[in-house]
Design a protein around this motif. Structure first.
Motif, PDB file in Angstrom:
ATOM      1  N   GLU A 271      21.974   4.385  10.917  1.00 25.72           N
ATOM      2  CA  GLU A 271      22.035   4.115  12.360  1.00 25.72           C
ATOM      3  C   GLU A 271      20.666   3.770  12.938  1.00 25.72           C
ATOM      4  O   GLU A 271      20.567   3.072  13.947  1.00 25.72           O
ATOM      5  CB  GLU A 271      22.628   5.314  13.106  1.00 25.72           C
ATOM      6  CG  GLU A 271      24.144   5.370  12.991  1.00 25.72           C
ATOM      7  CD  GLU A 271      24.707   6.651  13.591  1.00 25.72           C
ATOM      8  OE1 GLU A 271      25.208   6.589  14.714  1.00 25.72           O
ATOM      9  OE2 GLU A 271      24.642   7.710  12.945  1.00 25.72           O
ATOM     10  N   THR A 272      19.594   4.266  12.317  1.00 24.54           N
ATOM     11  CA  THR A 272      18.255   3.944  12.831  1.00 24.54           C
ATOM     12  C   THR A 272      17.942   2.459  12.658  1.00 24.54           C
ATOM     13  O   THR A 272      16.967   1.954  13.192  1.00 24.54           O
ATOM     14  CB  THR A 272      17.148   4.757  12.112  1.00 24.54           C
ATOM     15  OG1 THR A 272      17.129   4.382  10.728  1.00 24.54           O
ATOM     16  CG2 THR A 272      17.378   6.246  12.233  1.00 24.54           C
TER      17      THR A 272
ATOM     18  N   ARG B 106       0.819  -1.215   0.000  1.00 23.55           N
ATOM     19  CA  ARG B 106       0.000   0.000   0.000  1.00 23.55           C
ATOM     20  C   ARG B 106       0.852   1.264   0.000  1.00 23.55           C
ATOM     21  O   ARG B 106       0.337   2.368   0.237  1.00 23.55           O
ATOM     22  CB  ARG B 106      -0.924  -0.008   1.228  1.00 23.55           C
ATOM     23  CG  ARG B 106      -2.084  -1.006   1.089  1.00 23.55           C
ATOM     24  CD  ARG B 106      -2.938  -1.024   2.346  1.00 23.55           C
ATOM     25  NE  ARG B 106      -2.212  -1.582   3.474  1.00 23.55           N
ATOM     26  CZ  ARG B 106      -2.362  -1.188   4.745  1.00 23.55           C
ATOM     27  NH1 ARG B 106      -3.197  -0.207   5.035  1.00 23.55           N
ATOM     28  NH2 ARG B 106      -1.681  -1.767   5.704  1.00 23.55           N
ATOM     29  N   ASP B 107       2.167   1.107  -0.252  1.00 22.90           N
ATOM     30  CA  ASP B 107       3.075   2.260  -0.306  1.00 22.90           C
ATOM     31  C   ASP B 107       3.110   3.030   1.006  1.00 22.90           C
ATOM     32  O   ASP B 107       3.228   4.259   1.012  1.00 22.90           O
ATOM     33  CB  ASP B 107       2.679   3.220  -1.443  1.00 22.90           C
ATOM     34  CG  ASP B 107       3.370   2.847  -2.740  1.00 22.90           C
ATOM     35  OD1 ASP B 107       4.540   2.425  -2.671  1.00 22.90           O
ATOM     36  OD2 ASP B 107       2.735   2.959  -3.805  1.00 22.90           O
ATOM     37  N   ILE B 108       2.977   2.312   2.117  1.00 25.21           N
ATOM     38  CA  ILE B 108       3.091   2.971   3.418  1.00 25.21           C
ATOM     39  C   ILE B 108       4.530   2.791   3.908  1.00 25.21           C
ATOM     40  O   ILE B 108       5.076   1.684   3.892  1.00 25.21           O
ATOM     41  CB  ILE B 108       2.064   2.406   4.426  1.00 25.21           C
ATOM     42  CG1 ILE B 108       0.662   2.788   3.933  1.00 25.21           C
ATOM     43  CG2 ILE B 108       2.336   2.928   5.836  1.00 25.21           C
ATOM     44  CD1 ILE B 108      -0.467   2.249   4.762  1.00 25.21           C
ATOM     45  N   THR B 109       5.124   3.914   4.286  1.00 26.13           N
ATOM     46  CA  THR B 109       6.527   3.926   4.661  1.00 26.13           C
ATOM     47  C   THR B 109       6.800   3.075   5.905  1.00 26.13           C
ATOM     48  O   THR B 109       6.023   3.087   6.853  1.00 26.13           O
ATOM     49  CB  THR B 109       6.923   5.384   4.943  1.00 26.13           C
ATOM     50  OG1 THR B 109       6.527   6.153   3.826  1.00 26.13           O
ATOM     51  CG2 THR B 109       8.397   5.533   5.140  1.00 26.13           C
ATOM     52  N   ILE B 110       7.924   2.383   5.878  1.00 28.01           N
ATOM     53  CA  ILE B 110       8.372   1.616   7.043  1.00 28.01           C
ATOM     54  C   ILE B 110       9.244   2.541   7.898  1.00 28.01           C
ATOM     55  O   ILE B 110      10.102   3.251   7.374  1.00 28.01           O
ATOM     56  CB  ILE B 110       9.204   0.394   6.599  1.00 28.01           C
ATOM     57  CG1 ILE B 110       8.434  -0.459   5.588  1.00 28.01           C
ATOM     58  CG2 ILE B 110       9.655  -0.433   7.799  1.00 28.01           C
ATOM     59  CD1 ILE B 110       7.130  -1.023   6.080  1.00 28.01           C
ATOM     60  N   GLU B 111       8.986   2.550   9.214  1.00 23.84           N
ATOM     61  CA  GLU B 111       9.762   3.407  10.105  1.00 23.84           C
ATOM     62  C   GLU B 111      10.606   2.555  11.059  1.00 23.84           C
ATOM     63  O   GLU B 111      10.324   1.368  11.239  1.00 23.84           O
ATOM     64  CB  GLU B 111       8.817   4.350  10.865  1.00 23.84           C
ATOM     65  CG  GLU B 111       8.119   5.387   9.977  1.00 23.84           C
ATOM     66  CD  GLU B 111       9.062   6.421   9.363  1.00 23.84           C
ATOM     67  OE1 GLU B 111      10.193   6.582   9.855  1.00 23.84           O
ATOM     68  OE2 GLU B 111       8.652   7.071   8.377  1.00 23.84           O
TER      69      GLU B 111
ATOM     70  N   ASP C 169       4.877   2.826  20.813  1.00 21.48           N
ATOM     71  CA  ASP C 169       5.165   1.539  20.203  1.00 21.48           C
ATOM     72  C   ASP C 169       4.237   1.324  19.005  1.00 21.48           C
ATOM     73  O   ASP C 169       3.014   1.323  19.167  1.00 21.48           O
ATOM     74  CB  ASP C 169       4.919   0.454  21.268  1.00 21.48           C
ATOM     75  CG  ASP C 169       5.147  -0.947  20.726  1.00 21.48           C
ATOM     76  OD1 ASP C 169       5.448  -1.077  19.523  1.00 21.48           O
ATOM     77  OD2 ASP C 169       5.014  -1.902  21.511  1.00 21.48           O
ATOM     78  N   PRO C 170       4.816   1.160  17.803  1.00 18.21           N
ATOM     79  CA  PRO C 170       3.941   0.983  16.625  1.00 18.21           C
ATOM     80  C   PRO C 170       3.045  -0.248  16.762  1.00 18.21           C
ATOM     81  O   PRO C 170       1.955  -0.287  16.182  1.00 18.21           O
ATOM     82  CB  PRO C 170       4.917   0.839  15.455  1.00 18.21           C
ATOM     83  CG  PRO C 170       6.271   0.670  16.048  1.00 18.21           C
ATOM     84  CD  PRO C 170       6.241   1.154  17.458  1.00 18.21           C
ATOM     85  N   GLY C 171       3.477  -1.222  17.558  1.00 16.47           N
ATOM     86  CA  GLY C 171       2.661  -2.424  17.774  1.00 16.47           C
ATOM     87  C   GLY C 171       1.355  -2.110  18.490  1.00 16.47           C
ATOM     88  O   GLY C 171       0.411  -2.886  18.456  1.00 16.47           O
TER      89      GLY C 171
ATOM     90  N   TRP D 282       8.245  -3.537  12.757  1.00 12.32           N
ATOM     91  CA  TRP D 282       8.829  -4.854  12.489  1.00 12.32           C
ATOM     92  C   TRP D 282       9.232  -4.907  11.018  1.00 12.32           C
ATOM     93  O   TRP D 282       8.512  -4.397  10.151  1.00 12.32           O
ATOM     94  CB  TRP D 282       7.808  -5.956  12.778  1.00 12.32           C
ATOM     95  CG  TRP D 282       8.406  -7.324  12.612  1.00 12.32           C
ATOM     96  CD1 TRP D 282       9.035  -8.061  13.561  1.00 12.32           C
ATOM     97  CD2 TRP D 282       8.459  -8.095  11.396  1.00 12.32           C
ATOM     98  NE1 TRP D 282       9.480  -9.246  13.020  1.00 12.32           N
ATOM     99  CE2 TRP D 282       9.149  -9.290  11.697  1.00 12.32           C
ATOM    100  CE3 TRP D 282       8.015  -7.894  10.079  1.00 12.32           C
ATOM    101  CZ2 TRP D 282       9.384 -10.291  10.740  1.00 12.32           C
ATOM    102  CZ3 TRP D 282       8.248  -8.866   9.127  1.00 12.32           C
ATOM    103  CH2 TRP D 282       8.926 -10.058   9.464  1.00 12.32           C
ATOM    104  N   MET D 283      10.398  -5.481  10.745  1.00 10.34           N
ATOM    105  CA  MET D 283      10.806  -5.673   9.347  1.00 10.34           C
ATOM    106  C   MET D 283      11.578  -6.974   9.224  1.00 10.34           C
ATOM    107  O   MET D 283      12.227  -7.410  10.182  1.00 10.34           O
ATOM    108  CB  MET D 283      11.647  -4.492   8.872  1.00 10.34           C
ATOM    109  CG  MET D 283      12.900  -4.231   9.679  1.00 10.34           C
ATOM    110  SD  MET D 283      13.738  -2.698   9.195  1.00 10.34           S
ATOM    111  CE  MET D 283      12.884  -1.481  10.195  1.00 10.34           C
ATOM    112  N   PRO D 284      11.510  -7.624   8.053  1.00 12.37           N
ATOM    113  CA  PRO D 284      12.259  -8.868   7.875  1.00 12.37           C
ATOM    114  C   PRO D 284      13.761  -8.588   8.015  1.00 12.37           C
ATOM    115  O   PRO D 284      14.226  -7.513   7.623  1.00 12.37           O
ATOM    116  CB  PRO D 284      11.935  -9.308   6.447  1.00 12.37           C
ATOM    117  CG  PRO D 284      10.781  -8.479   5.998  1.00 12.37           C
ATOM    118  CD  PRO D 284      10.763  -7.252   6.836  1.00 12.37           C
TER     119      PRO D 284
END
Lengths: 313, 98
Positions: free
Chosen positions: A87-88, A16-21, B67-69, A25-27
């Motif tokens: 660094e993030t 959905r083109d929503i930015t990951i921050e 927390d995004p969760g 959670w990310m793989p």
């Protein structure tokens, strides 16, 4: 949530083109790919200062010198934006430096070529920054938020870099016969390495498909390279310079310029460390880092002393 | 080469007011030995083109984030309270400028 549903949630954000921050959670592979790409990008900005730094004291006029200084300062800034984006993701600045200094992390191979004449400052701005912009503009929409925001800043600043380079080329190409020859020579030397900046052909780029799926990359290496060729051929006409490739030909059917075969053996050879300046660049970087250690230590000691004094007072 | 992070300068978050009357907005982060150096570095890194008239720096370890969760429970209760928006209310056409 199970890993599976985390993964599904992540995929749906990407779709959905929503930015990951940073706190999402990310793989693990997404994280690793980003750390590799962003830190490599940051290292390129930092090492990229060296070939141009070579000409600051020899710029032909005060105007050119002020411009070159500002450009090199921007590159330091771009490196810093990118390091802090990386660094993030949980890698420390020192770890990234360590990877650069030990050769574990790469930087763009283009900076392993020497800057022999003043015209190289023109060719680098025009071609190398031009190719970088081609790569970077789509990255403003990359799926990882901190990276995308850093790229927006970088792109805003980068367009002056290309213009000042083109202006140098234009001045030289309209100058004396010797100046015109300098411009053509710089064009000849920087053209092919600039095409290589987009990375190996799609068929041999193992990471591209996954990066496009994750919307880290929005275009493939070959797509961007073709775009770059198409615009540069037209710009070379304005400069009145000859394309350093006899196979450049407009292809009506494709709607693009065809171009000659890139020497990928040379590319891989430079990546492996055998380019004309690999050793010189890395040595200069390590020397600056090691000889600056006492300054960093002194600043820290001073800050701690001041803090202690404030506490006591 | 030293691989430990204990000698690394602390990380700071930088907030910049782009012009008088506007909020400070997060610009990015940087490393500095102390707050004063963080402000000086922020000037060089984030305001080379008149992007700011005021700088705040906060050591990153002092930032606390949601927390995004927990986004669902944090923000969803607001979704069904559309009466908090002016468009929820029907007004006769004769009423102008309200």
């Amino acid at each position: 949530m199970s890993t599976n549903s985390f993964q599904e949630h992540f995929d749906s954000l990407i779709d959905r083109d929503i930015t990951i921050e940073p706190k999402d959670w990310m793989p693990e592979d997404y994280r690793k790919t980003l750390i590799r790409q962003i830190s490599q990008h940051a290292h390129s900005e930092i090492i990229g200062m060296l070939p141009e730094g070579n000409w600051i004291t020899r710029a032909p006029s005060l105007r050119r010198k002020a411009v070159l200084l500002a450009k090199v300062q921007d590159e330091a800034g771009h490196g810093l934006y990118l390091y802090s984006a990386a660094e993030t993701l949980g890698i420390s600045r020192d770890e990234m430096y360590q990877q650069l200094h030990t050769g574990k992390a790469k930087y763009s191979s283009i900076f392993n070529y020497p800057t022999l004449t003043w015209a190289d400052m023109g060719a680098i701005g025009w071609l190398v920054d031009g190719a970088a912009i081609m790569n970077q503009v789509p990255l403003c929409r990359t799926s990882y938020g901190p990276y995308a925001r850093a790229m927006v800043r970088v792109c805003k600043e980068e367009s002056f870099h290309q213009r000042q380079g083109f202006e140098i080329m234009l001045t030289l190409s309209k100058g004396t016969e010797v100046q015109r020859k300098l411009a053509q020579d710089a064009f000849n030397r920087w053209w092919w390495p600039s095409l290589m900046m987009f990375g190996p052909p799609d068929a041999e780029s193992p990471n591209t498909e996954q990066s496009v799926r994750w919307k880290i990359k929005r275009f493939t290496n070959d797509e961007l390279r073709q775009k770059f060729v198409d615009v540069t051929v037209e710009q070379a006409k304005v400069l009145g310079l000859d394309m350093p490739d006899a196979d450049i030909k407009w292809n009506e059917e494709r709607g693009h310029y065809d171009f000659g075969k890139i020497n990928w053996d040379e590319f891989w050879n430079v990546v492996k460390g055998n380019g004309p300046c690999n050793k010189q660049r890395l040595d200069a970087r390590k020397k600056a880092w090691e000889e600056g250690q006492w300054v960093r230590d002194a600043a820290m000691a001073h800050a701690e002393k001041r803090k202690a004094r404030k506490k006591a007072a | 080469m030293d691989n430990s992070n204990k000698r690394e300068w602390p990380l700071w978050e930088v907030f910049i007011r782009s012009k008088a009357g506007l909020d400070h907005k997060h610009a990015g982060s940087l490393h500095a030995a102390d707050a004063q150096m963080a402000i000086e570095n922020a000037r060089d890194v984030y305001t080379r083109r008149m992007e700011g008239v005021s700088i705040w720096v906060v050591e990153s370890k002092n930032i606390h984030a949601s927390d995004p969760g927990e986004s669902a429970s944090m923000y969803e209760p607001a979704m069904d309270k559309i009466y908090r928006h002016p468009t929820f209310y029907d007004l006769p056409d004769e009423v102008k400028y309200m």
